[in-house]
Write a protein that holds these residues in place. Sequence first.
Motif, short mmCIF file in Angstrom:
data_model
loop_
_atom_site.label_atom_id
_atom_site.label_comp_id
_atom_site.label_asym_id
_atom_site.label_seq_id
_atom_site.Cartn_x
_atom_site.Cartn_y
_atom_site.Cartn_z
N MET A 7 75.41 -80.19 23.40
CA MET A 7 75.57 -79.79 21.98
C MET A 7 74.57 -80.43 21.11
SD MET A 7 77.17 -78.11 19.93
CE MET A 7 78.49 -77.72 20.91
N ARG A 8 73.97 -81.63 21.34
CA ARG A 8 72.83 -82.23 20.55
C ARG A 8 71.77 -82.49 21.34
NH1 ARG A 8 74.18 -83.27 15.57
NH2 ARG A 8 72.62 -84.72 15.34
N PRO A 9 70.88 -81.44 21.89
CA PRO A 9 69.59 -81.73 22.66
C PRO A 9 68.51 -82.58 21.94
CG PRO A 9 69.57 -79.48 21.93
CD PRO A 9 71.01 -80.23 21.31
N VAL A 10 67.55 -83.24 22.50
CA VAL A 10 66.47 -83.87 22.05
C VAL A 10 65.36 -82.84 21.87
CG1 VAL A 10 64.50 -85.69 22.50
CG2 VAL A 10 67.17 -85.95 23.10
N VAL A 11 64.81 -82.60 20.57
CA VAL A 11 63.62 -81.72 20.32
C VAL A 11 62.43 -82.58 20.14
CG1 VAL A 11 65.40 -79.79 19.97
CG2 VAL A 11 64.47 -81.17 18.08
N LYS A 12 61.26 -81.72 20.29
CA LYS A 12 60.27 -82.60 20.01
C LYS A 12 59.46 -81.72 18.82
CE LYS A 12 57.23 -83.90 23.23
NZ LYS A 12 56.10 -83.81 24.17
N LEU A 13 59.19 -82.38 17.55
CA LEU A 13 58.62 -81.80 16.45
C LEU A 13 56.97 -81.88 16.38
CD1 LEU A 13 61.45 -82.93 13.71
CD2 LEU A 13 61.11 -80.82 14.98
N ARG A 14 56.30 -80.88 16.35
CA ARG A 14 55.09 -80.89 16.37
C ARG A 14 54.39 -80.71 15.18
NH1 ARG A 14 51.15 -81.72 20.07
NH2 ARG A 14 52.79 -81.59 21.74
N SER A 15 53.54 -81.40 14.71
CA SER A 15 52.82 -81.10 13.14
C SER A 15 52.11 -79.71 13.40
CB SER A 15 51.61 -82.21 13.00
OG SER A 15 51.02 -82.18 11.87
N THR A 16 52.09 -79.03 11.89
CA THR A 16 51.32 -77.88 11.68
C THR A 16 50.21 -78.08 11.33
OG1 THR A 16 52.40 -77.57 9.64
CG2 THR A 16 53.66 -76.53 11.41
N ALA A 17 49.76 -79.33 11.07
CA ALA A 17 48.24 -79.71 10.65
C ALA A 17 47.30 -79.63 11.82
CB ALA A 17 48.49 -80.95 10.02
N ASP A 18 47.82 -79.48 13.11
CA ASP A 18 47.11 -79.56 14.23
C ASP A 18 46.50 -80.75 14.56
OD1 ASP A 18 47.40 -76.76 14.82
OD2 ASP A 18 45.72 -75.86 13.78
N THR A 19 47.12 -81.72 14.36
CA THR A 19 46.63 -83.20 14.58
C THR A 19 47.21 -83.50 15.89
OG1 THR A 19 48.48 -84.28 13.44
CG2 THR A 19 46.40 -83.88 12.44
N GLY A 20 48.37 -82.98 16.36
CA GLY A 20 48.83 -83.31 17.82
C GLY A 20 50.00 -84.34 17.59
N ARG A 39 59.87 -81.04 6.91
CA ARG A 39 58.58 -81.67 6.41
C ARG A 39 58.62 -83.33 6.46
NH1 ARG A 39 55.28 -79.26 3.03
NH2 ARG A 39 54.67 -81.09 1.58
N LYS A 40 57.89 -83.83 7.06
CA LYS A 40 57.69 -85.16 7.42
C LYS A 40 56.11 -85.54 7.32
CE LYS A 40 60.30 -86.76 10.83
NZ LYS A 40 61.41 -87.43 9.83
N TYR A 41 56.10 -86.91 7.34
CA TYR A 41 54.95 -87.54 7.00
C TYR A 41 53.97 -87.62 8.42
CZ TYR A 41 51.32 -90.88 5.79
OH TYR A 41 49.99 -91.49 5.31
N ASP A 42 52.60 -87.08 8.08
CA ASP A 42 51.84 -87.10 9.23
C ASP A 42 50.67 -88.08 8.86
OD1 ASP A 42 49.87 -86.57 11.36
OD2 ASP A 42 49.97 -84.18 11.33
N PRO A 43 50.63 -89.22 9.67
CA PRO A 43 49.99 -90.47 9.41
C PRO A 43 48.41 -89.90 9.69
CG PRO A 43 51.09 -90.96 11.35
CD PRO A 43 51.72 -89.68 10.85
N ILE A 44 48.17 -89.17 10.44
CA ILE A 44 46.58 -88.72 10.85
C ILE A 44 45.87 -87.99 9.66
CG2 ILE A 44 45.17 -87.39 12.14
CD1 ILE A 44 47.23 -88.01 14.46
N VAL A 45 46.60 -87.04 9.03
CA VAL A 45 45.93 -86.48 7.66
C VAL A 45 46.64 -87.05 6.52
CG1 VAL A 45 45.91 -84.26 8.78
CG2 VAL A 45 48.05 -84.82 7.64
N ARG A 46 47.56 -88.02 6.64
CA ARG A 46 48.09 -88.97 5.50
C ARG A 46 48.71 -88.23 4.31
NH1 ARG A 46 43.48 -93.02 3.97
NH2 ARG A 46 42.17 -92.26 5.15
#
Length: 55
Positions: A7-20, A39-46
């Motif tokens: 019922m609650r699978p683990v999923v991977k969320l990937r950034s749309t800013a192409d930082t990986g 919408r979450k914080y991407d530390p690579i593009v800050r």
Amino acid sequence: MAKSTDMRPVVKLRSTADTGYTYVTRKNRRNDPDRLTLRKYDPIVRRHVEFREER
């Protein structure tokens, strides 16, 4: 005993800013049958960017 992984699978969320950069979270299949988008914080593009579920 019911399987909690079905019922609650683990999923991977990937950034749309192409930082990986990725986040790992769980989602409820019954409430969110489609791909998850948050919408979450991407530390690579800050800055906050959209993260989409990857399968």
